[in-house]
Enzyme design. Structure first.
Site, PDB file in Angstrom:
ATOM      1  N   LYS A 271     -11.921   0.693  -6.585  1.00  0.00           N
ATOM      2  CA  LYS A 271     -11.991   0.401  -8.017  1.00  0.00           C
ATOM      3  C   LYS A 271     -13.187   1.117  -8.643  1.00  0.00           C
ATOM      4  O   LYS A 271     -14.168   1.407  -7.955  1.00  0.00           O
ATOM      5  CB  LYS A 271     -12.175  -1.114  -8.226  1.00  0.00           C
ATOM      6  CG  LYS A 271     -10.945  -1.948  -7.946  1.00  0.00           C
ATOM      7  CD  LYS A 271     -11.224  -3.416  -8.209  1.00  0.00           C
ATOM      8  CE  LYS A 271     -10.014  -4.283  -7.894  1.00  0.00           C
ATOM      9  NZ  LYS A 271      -8.864  -4.034  -8.783  1.00  0.00           N
ATOM     10  N   ARG A 345      -0.757  -9.186  -2.909  1.00  0.00           N
ATOM     11  CA  ARG A 345       0.637  -9.407  -2.475  1.00  0.00           C
ATOM     12  C   ARG A 345       0.778  -9.245  -0.973  1.00  0.00           C
ATOM     13  O   ARG A 345       1.641  -9.848  -0.348  1.00  0.00           O
ATOM     14  CB  ARG A 345       1.562  -8.462  -3.257  1.00  0.00           C
ATOM     15  CG  ARG A 345       1.270  -7.012  -3.064  1.00  0.00           C
ATOM     16  CD  ARG A 345       1.882  -6.122  -4.160  1.00  0.00           C
ATOM     17  NE  ARG A 345       1.061  -6.068  -5.359  1.00  0.00           N
ATOM     18  CZ  ARG A 345       1.371  -5.371  -6.453  1.00  0.00           C
ATOM     19  NH1 ARG A 345       2.508  -4.680  -6.492  1.00  0.00           N
ATOM     20  NH2 ARG A 345       0.582  -5.368  -7.507  1.00  0.00           N
TER      21      ARG A 345
HETATM   22  N1  BES Z   1      -7.431  -8.502  -8.035  1.00  0.00           N
HETATM   23  C1  BES Z   1      -6.733  -7.451  -8.672  1.00  0.00           C
HETATM   24  C2  BES Z   1      -6.112  -7.871  -9.998  1.00  0.00           C
HETATM   25  C3  BES Z   1      -7.046  -8.021 -11.158  1.00  0.00           C
HETATM   26  C4  BES Z   1      -7.506  -6.918 -11.837  1.00  0.00           C
HETATM   27  C5  BES Z   1      -7.393  -9.277 -11.611  1.00  0.00           C
HETATM   28  C6  BES Z   1      -8.339  -7.073 -12.931  1.00  0.00           C
HETATM   29  C7  BES Z   1      -8.196  -9.427 -12.710  1.00  0.00           C
HETATM   30  C8  BES Z   1      -8.683  -8.314 -13.371  1.00  0.00           C
HETATM   31  C9  BES Z   1      -5.605  -6.943  -7.785  1.00  0.00           C
HETATM   32  O1  BES Z   1      -5.836  -7.017  -6.424  1.00  0.00           O
HETATM   33  C10 BES Z   1      -5.406  -5.513  -8.127  1.00  0.00           C
HETATM   34  O2  BES Z   1      -6.293  -4.751  -7.879  1.00  0.00           O
HETATM   35  N2  BES Z   1      -4.253  -5.188  -8.686  1.00  0.00           N
HETATM   36  C11 BES Z   1      -3.968  -3.853  -9.086  1.00  0.00           C
HETATM   37  C12 BES Z   1      -2.553  -3.558  -8.705  1.00  0.00           C
HETATM   38  C13 BES Z   1      -2.199  -2.113  -8.854  1.00  0.00           C
HETATM   39  C14 BES Z   1      -2.924  -1.271  -7.834  1.00  0.00           C
HETATM   40  C15 BES Z   1      -0.698  -1.969  -8.690  1.00  0.00           C
HETATM   41  C16 BES Z   1      -4.170  -3.778 -10.604  1.00  0.00           C
HETATM   42  O3  BES Z   1      -3.828  -4.730 -11.305  1.00  0.00           O
HETATM   43  O4  BES Z   1      -4.692  -2.759 -11.055  1.00  0.00           O
HETATM   44 MN    MN Z   2      -6.831  -5.255  -5.711  1.00  0.00          MN
END
Ligand code: BES
Ligand code: MN
Ligand code: ZN
Length: 492
Positions: A271, A345
């Site tokens: 990230k 997931r």
């Molecule tokens: N924990 C995150 C989701 C999230 C992001 C929650 C920002 C709250 C604020 C999750 O594990 C994630 O990183 N999801 C990705 C999925 C994508 C790679 C398909 C996302 O939402 O960017």
């Molecule tokens: Mn994630």
């Protein structure tokens, strides 16, 4: 903070640090028998343009002549009748108005809606008084001074009902507080091992069965997808199983599954640095399962409940999963991990397969799953996904009752197309479009054996900015749902 129901005897001679009266617009009469002791103050305030009775507005009068109370605080309810959302908002305004004051003991009075006061006072005052203290001290002047809240009851026959409502609301708030404390705790303190200890402590305090499985036991369960996420981390994963048995042995349990990613760096699909600290909240689903158990263990409804928490960090390292890796889930389905940041997931799917062994009455998973859900619904509603209309309606209704709302999102095979891949049974991501729905579609593949719903709480579990911190949502929703299932919900 202590809450109680107090019989209303004489309003003028009531000794209290603050008498808080809730008034409908136009804000000139409290509609009480003893109205003449409060109404003149309200009329003056309205005349002077200092108070209108609009929802959530407040007016403070020190040492009101003819009242024994130190302060009289008027709180606007807006036009009659106020909705339960309105009552909560008015209570929150009252609790906030007390912040700068020295009042310790307060009395709440409403001509109608005492039951709303009982139902929501612990939430409103609990929120106002909440301070994070795990890794810092709170300065004395920042502490909330109110320590006793009395809801005035005008009808002796009503007092018992109000007492029960108040006690239940306090129990729910205890769960909310546990969830907030855990979710707020930094990731170097709140590790998977720590979550396991908190679960075990909860079990000991309430006589609930808790099992905490380590890596070896998780391996023997063939949770290859969960373990794939955990393999990049120095912190050992935990799989936590809680069991509250409040009904007969033959009663099918309800199951709550909570995402317990104690820190989500994204892994190799790392990230950006900005706000990455907020990924310590990525175990909010797990925290809400523990909070719901805390509340249920106190309330003791006739229901069987299972809690499942896969807990791990998501880290980049030499041993971490890489984009393109294919792993085998506990269900036997193979998964191509195209993005290591779609890890929630990957750990939930194995927990959902594990849930099958309980032959559950329902399974609800709770997860900070997608940024896309925040884009879709903001910070107001949690995202609700379910192929089962009755279950979805039950959760929507529970959210309304508890003032902890969710909004139903679509779920259909058309959305699952993008999860197809040449290299495995399913990919862990689809395109950017409808990201929260395709995530739910992925989970759905592992839930065919029972009634299932998914709550995406990415937008509701915490707040960013000045008021940064965990909210304790969706504990009120979950507890309302479970109490409705147990058929022991409080009467409105
Ligand atoms: N924990 C995150 C989701 C999230 C992001 C929650 C920002 C709250 C604020 C999750 O594990 C994630 O990183 N999801 C990705 C999925 C994508 C790679 C398909 C996302 O939402 O960017
Ligand atoms: Mn994630
Ligand atoms: Zn995550």
């Amino acid at each position: 903070m202590k809450f109680s129901i107090a019989p209303l005897k004489s309003l003028s001679s009531l000794q209290t640090d603050a008498l808080i009266v809730f008034l409908h617009q136009p804000g000139t009469s409290c509609g009480l028998v003893e109205a003449d002791v409060v109404d003149p103050f309200a009329a003056e305030a309205v005349q002077d343009g200092d108070f209108s009775g609009a929802l959530g507005t407040t007016y403070i009068r020190s040492r009101p002549a003819s009242l024994a109370a130190r302060r009289l605080i008027l709180v606007g309810l807006g036009a009659a009748p106020a909705s339960s959302a309105g009552w909560l908002k008015a209570l929150q305004a009252a609790a906030a108005a007390l912040k700068p004051l020295a009042a310790r003991q307060v009395h709440l009075l409403a001509a109608d809606g005492e039951s709303f006061l009982a139902e929501f006072a612990p939430r409103a005052f609990g929120e106002a008084a909440y301070r994070y203290t795990a890794t810092r001290k709170v300065e004395a002047d920042k502490a909330y001074k109110v320590d006793a809240v009395h809801v005035l009851s005008r009808h002796p026959r009503q007092a018992a009902v109000l007492k029960a409502q108040l006690a239940r609301a306090e129990d729910i708030q205890a769960g909310v507080d546990l969830t907030r404390n855990l979710a707020n705790l930094p990731a170097n303190h709140c590790t998977p091992t720590h979550l396991g200890r908190v679960a075990q402590d909860l079990g000991k305090r309430h006589g609930i069965k808790v099992e905490v499985l380590g890596r070896g036991e998780i391996e023997r369960l063939n949770m290859g997808s969960f373990l794939a996420v955990a393999q990049g981390s120095e912190q050992a994963p935990r799989f936590i199983v809680l069991r509250y048995d409040g009904a007969g042995k033959k009663d099918a349990p309800h199951v709550l599954v909570g995402k317990g990613v104690t820190f989500d760096t994204g892994g190799i699909s790392i990230k950006p640095a900005a706000e990455m600290d907020e990924m310590k909240y990525d175990m909010s689903g797990a925290a809400s399962v523990l909070g719901a158990f805390e509340a249920i263990a106190r309330i003791k409804p006739r229901i069987n409940l299972v809690g499942l928490i896969p807990a791990t960090e998501n880290m980049p390292s030499g041993s971490a999963i890489k984009p393109g890796d294919v792993v085998t889930s506990m269900s036997g389905q193979t998964i191509e991990i195209l993005n290591t940041d779609a890890e929630g997931r990957l750990i939930l799917c194995d927990a959902l397969t594990y849930a099958e062994r309980f032959k559950p009455a329902s399974v609800v998973d709770i997860a900070t799953l997608t940024g896309a859900c925040v884009i879709a619904l903001g910070h107001v509603n949690s995202g609700l996904f379910s192929p089962d209309d009755a279950l979805a309606d039950a959760l929507l209704e529970a959210g309304r009752q508890a003032q902890d709302s969710c909004w139903r999102m679509p779920l259909s095979d058309d959305y699952a197309e993008g999860l197809k891949t040449h290299y495995a049974d399913v990919a862990n991501i689809a395109g950017r479009a409808a990201g929260s729905v395709t995530a739910a579609c992925f989970l759905q593949r592992f839930t065919k054996a029972y009634r299932w719903a998914h709550l995406d709480i990415a937008g509701t579990a915490w707040k960013s900015g000045a008021a940064k911190g965990a909210t304790g949502r969706p504990v009120p929703l979950l507890v309302s749902y479970l109490l409705n299932c147990a058929g022991s919900a409080p009467k409105a």
